[in-house]
Design a protein around this motif. Sequence first.
Motif, PDB file in Angstrom:
ATOM      1  N   ALA A   3      47.723 -40.565  17.907  1.00  0.00           N
ATOM      2  CA  ALA A   3      47.014 -40.151  16.712  1.00  0.00           C
ATOM      3  C   ALA A   3      46.334 -41.354  16.061  1.00  0.00           C
ATOM      4  CB  ALA A   3      47.978 -39.509  15.726  1.00  0.00           C
ATOM      5  N   ALA A   4      45.059 -41.209  15.772  1.00  0.00           N
ATOM      6  CA  ALA A   4      44.302 -42.255  15.088  1.00  0.00           C
ATOM      7  C   ALA A   4      44.214 -41.933  13.605  1.00  0.00           C
ATOM      8  CB  ALA A   4      42.900 -42.361  15.681  1.00  0.00           C
ATOM      9  N   SER A   5      44.374 -42.969  12.783  1.00  0.00           N
ATOM     10  CA  SER A   5      44.279 -42.785  11.336  1.00  0.00           C
ATOM     11  C   SER A   5      43.646 -44.015  10.720  1.00  0.00           C
ATOM     12  CB  SER A   5      45.667 -42.545  10.733  1.00  0.00           C
ATOM     13  OG  SER A   5      46.501 -43.667  10.936  1.00  0.00           O
ATOM     14  N   GLY A   6      43.150 -43.826   9.490  1.00  0.00           N
ATOM     15  CA  GLY A   6      42.515 -44.935   8.790  1.00  0.00           C
ATOM     16  C   GLY A   6      41.062 -44.643   8.503  1.00  0.00           C
ATOM     17  N   ARG A   7      40.268 -45.708   8.496  1.00  0.00           N
ATOM     18  CA  ARG A   7      38.848 -45.603   8.158  1.00  0.00           C
ATOM     19  C   ARG A   7      38.085 -45.148   9.405  1.00  0.00           C
ATOM     20  NH1 ARG A   7      34.982 -50.643   6.280  1.00  0.00           N
ATOM     21  NH2 ARG A   7      33.095 -49.443   5.894  1.00  0.00           N
ATOM     22  N   ILE A   8      37.904 -43.841   9.521  1.00  0.00           N
ATOM     23  CA  ILE A   8      37.261 -43.264  10.702  1.00  0.00           C
ATOM     24  C   ILE A   8      36.065 -42.426  10.281  1.00  0.00           C
ATOM     25  CG2 ILE A   8      37.545 -41.717  12.670  1.00  0.00           C
ATOM     26  CD1 ILE A   8      40.537 -42.436  12.621  1.00  0.00           C
ATOM     27  N   PHE A   9      34.898 -42.786  10.798  1.00  0.00           N
ATOM     28  CA  PHE A   9      33.697 -41.967  10.601  1.00  0.00           C
ATOM     29  C   PHE A   9      33.621 -40.943  11.720  1.00  0.00           C
ATOM     30  CE2 PHE A   9      29.620 -40.898   8.984  1.00  0.00           C
ATOM     31  CZ  PHE A   9      28.793 -40.702  10.079  1.00  0.00           C
ATOM     32  N   SER A  10      33.796 -41.425  12.938  1.00  0.00           N
ATOM     33  CA  SER A  10      33.866 -40.549  14.110  1.00  0.00           C
ATOM     34  C   SER A  10      34.476 -41.343  15.255  1.00  0.00           C
ATOM     35  CB  SER A  10      32.487 -40.013  14.511  1.00  0.00           C
ATOM     36  OG  SER A  10      31.655 -41.062  14.953  1.00  0.00           O
ATOM     37  N   GLN A  25      40.288 -50.383   8.467  1.00  0.00           N
ATOM     38  CA  GLN A  25      41.242 -50.597   9.549  1.00  0.00           C
ATOM     39  C   GLN A  25      41.676 -49.255  10.113  1.00  0.00           C
ATOM     40  OE1 GLN A  25      41.670 -53.177  11.027  1.00  0.00           O
ATOM     41  NE2 GLN A  25      43.761 -53.622  11.651  1.00  0.00           N
ATOM     42  N   VAL A  26      41.910 -49.229  11.413  1.00  0.00           N
ATOM     43  CA  VAL A  26      42.317 -48.011  12.106  1.00  0.00           C
ATOM     44  C   VAL A  26      43.618 -48.290  12.850  1.00  0.00           C
ATOM     45  CG1 VAL A  26      41.706 -46.398  13.942  1.00  0.00           C
ATOM     46  CG2 VAL A  26      39.950 -47.184  12.345  1.00  0.00           C
ATOM     47  N   GLN A  27      44.516 -47.335  12.808  1.00  0.00           N
ATOM     48  CA  GLN A  27      45.773 -47.447  13.544  1.00  0.00           C
ATOM     49  C   GLN A  27      45.848 -46.332  14.580  1.00  0.00           C
ATOM     50  OE1 GLN A  27      46.002 -47.080   9.922  1.00  0.00           O
ATOM     51  NE2 GLN A  27      45.571 -49.276   9.895  1.00  0.00           N
ATOM     52  N   LEU A  28      46.354 -46.681  15.747  1.00  0.00           N
ATOM     53  CA  LEU A  28      46.637 -45.711  16.799  1.00  0.00           C
ATOM     54  C   LEU A  28      48.145 -45.703  17.020  1.00  0.00           C
ATOM     55  CD1 LEU A  28      43.889 -46.528  19.468  1.00  0.00           C
ATOM     56  CD2 LEU A  28      43.778 -44.917  17.574  1.00  0.00           C
ATOM     57  N   VAL A  29      48.756 -44.542  16.874  1.00  0.00           N
ATOM     58  CA  VAL A  29      50.202 -44.423  17.021  1.00  0.00           C
ATOM     59  C   VAL A  29      50.498 -43.493  18.189  1.00  0.00           C
ATOM     60  CG1 VAL A  29      52.354 -43.737  15.929  1.00  0.00           C
ATOM     61  CG2 VAL A  29      50.570 -44.841  14.577  1.00  0.00           C
ATOM     62  N   GLU A  30      51.186 -44.040  19.179  1.00  0.00           N
ATOM     63  CA  GLU A  30      51.515 -43.290  20.385  1.00  0.00           C
ATOM     64  C   GLU A  30      52.941 -42.757  20.308  1.00  0.00           C
ATOM     65  OE1 GLU A  30      49.045 -46.625  22.903  1.00  0.00           O
ATOM     66  OE2 GLU A  30      51.023 -46.882  22.008  1.00  0.00           O
ATOM     67  N   SER A  31      53.182 -41.673  21.027  1.00  0.00           N
ATOM     68  CA  SER A  31      54.527 -41.128  21.143  1.00  0.00           C
ATOM     69  C   SER A  31      54.631 -40.343  22.446  1.00  0.00           C
ATOM     70  CB  SER A  31      54.855 -40.214  19.958  1.00  0.00           C
ATOM     71  OG  SER A  31      53.949 -39.131  19.897  1.00  0.00           O
ATOM     72  N   GLY A  32      55.879 -40.084  22.860  1.00  0.00           N
ATOM     73  CA  GLY A  32      56.103 -39.208  23.999  1.00  0.00           C
ATOM     74  C   GLY A  32      56.566 -39.884  25.271  1.00  0.00           C
ATOM     75  N   GLY A  33      56.659 -41.195  25.286  1.00  0.00           N
ATOM     76  CA  GLY A  33      57.127 -41.872  26.486  1.00  0.00           C
ATOM     77  C   GLY A  33      58.620 -41.674  26.680  1.00  0.00           C
ATOM     78  N   GLY A  34      59.125 -42.158  27.819  1.00  0.00           N
ATOM     79  CA  GLY A  34      60.551 -42.044  28.077  1.00  0.00           C
ATOM     80  C   GLY A  34      60.873 -42.161  29.548  1.00  0.00           C
ATOM     81  N   LEU A  35      62.104 -41.777  29.864  1.00  0.00           N
ATOM     82  CA  LEU A  35      62.600 -41.812  31.243  1.00  0.00           C
ATOM     83  C   LEU A  35      62.580 -40.398  31.816  1.00  0.00           C
ATOM     84  CD1 LEU A  35      64.106 -43.207  33.615  1.00  0.00           C
ATOM     85  CD2 LEU A  35      66.231 -42.736  32.369  1.00  0.00           C
ATOM     86  N   VAL A  36      62.028 -40.265  33.017  1.00  0.00           N
ATOM     87  CA  VAL A  36      61.947 -38.957  33.660  1.00  0.00           C
ATOM     88  C   VAL A  36      62.183 -39.137  35.148  1.00  0.00           C
ATOM     89  CG1 VAL A  36      59.445 -39.105  33.989  1.00  0.00           C
ATOM     90  CG2 VAL A  36      60.540 -36.860  33.841  1.00  0.00           C
ATOM     91  N   GLN A  37      62.729 -38.112  35.775  1.00  0.00           N
ATOM     92  CA  GLN A  37      62.964 -38.167  37.221  1.00  0.00           C
ATOM     93  C   GLN A  37      61.666 -37.899  37.979  1.00  0.00           C
ATOM     94  OE1 GLN A  37      66.117 -35.373  38.093  1.00  0.00           O
ATOM     95  NE2 GLN A  37      67.708 -36.851  37.557  1.00  0.00           N
ATOM     96  N   PRO A  38      61.581 -38.392  39.210  1.00  0.00           N
ATOM     97  CA  PRO A  38      60.395 -38.075  40.031  1.00  0.00           C
ATOM     98  C   PRO A  38      60.172 -36.578  40.120  1.00  0.00           C
ATOM     99  CG  PRO A  38      61.686 -39.801  41.065  1.00  0.00           C
ATOM    100  CD  PRO A  38      62.500 -39.313  39.889  1.00  0.00           C
ATOM    101  N   GLY A  39      58.906 -36.191  39.997  1.00  0.00           N
ATOM    102  CA  GLY A  39      58.558 -34.776  39.988  1.00  0.00           C
ATOM    103  C   GLY A  39      58.552 -34.156  38.616  1.00  0.00           C
ATOM    104  N   GLY A  40      59.044 -34.890  37.636  1.00  0.00           N
ATOM    105  CA  GLY A  40      59.117 -34.370  36.280  1.00  0.00           C
ATOM    106  C   GLY A  40      57.805 -34.512  35.522  1.00  0.00           C
ATOM    107  N   SER A  41      57.860 -34.133  34.241  1.00  0.00           N
ATOM    108  CA  SER A  41      56.672 -34.132  33.390  1.00  0.00           C
ATOM    109  C   SER A  41      56.953 -34.827  32.065  1.00  0.00           C
ATOM    110  CB  SER A  41      56.216 -32.702  33.103  1.00  0.00           C
ATOM    111  OG  SER A  41      55.854 -32.032  34.287  1.00  0.00           O
ATOM    112  N   LEU A  42      55.902 -35.393  31.505  1.00  0.00           N
ATOM    113  CA  LEU A  42      55.935 -35.956  30.153  1.00  0.00           C
ATOM    114  C   LEU A  42      54.588 -35.691  29.499  1.00  0.00           C
ATOM    115  CD1 LEU A  42      57.566 -39.522  30.482  1.00  0.00           C
ATOM    116  CD2 LEU A  42      58.531 -37.555  29.275  1.00  0.00           C
ATOM    117  N   ARG A  43      54.600 -35.642  28.175  1.00  0.00           N
ATOM    118  CA  ARG A  43      53.347 -35.488  27.432  1.00  0.00           C
ATOM    119  C   ARG A  43      53.249 -36.604  26.404  1.00  0.00           C
ATOM    120  NH1 ARG A  43      51.296 -31.382  22.812  1.00  0.00           N
ATOM    121  NH2 ARG A  43      49.131 -31.099  23.485  1.00  0.00           N
TER     122      ARG A  43
END
Length: 120
Positions: free
Chosen positions: A23-30, A1-19
């Motif tokens: 991250a993927a974890s678990g049984r990964i060959f490639s 099993q593989v899990q993908l965990v996202e982060s970094g979302g939120g509220l930003v004003q127009p013209g702003g930036s977010l990143r």
Amino acid sequence: QVQLVESGGGLVQPGGSLRLSCAASGRIFSINAMGWYRQAPGKQRELVATILSGGTTNYADSVKGRFTISRDNAKNTVYLQMNSLKPEDTAVYYCNADVKYSPWSRRDYWGQGTQVTVSS
């Protein structure tokens, strides 16, 4: 099993930036392709950007020149740097990964989604 965990979302004003990070974890060959998709209320999920393991990238026309996708293969992590954000970028952003969990088997995985809201 593989899990993908996202982060970094939120509220930003127009013209702003977010990143965003995923991250993927678990049984990964490639991992071949990794990417970001988004879904706004009442709309279908759409591609934002993808990146192959060798670094080849692809972007939706609506984000070209504003968003940059990158990845760290050693960490099985993909990033999305979003600059000059617009209200129309508001959506739930989903991470996607095309994972080989053995030399002969592969499967597509999705993260749980992270909300990005662009508003003044």
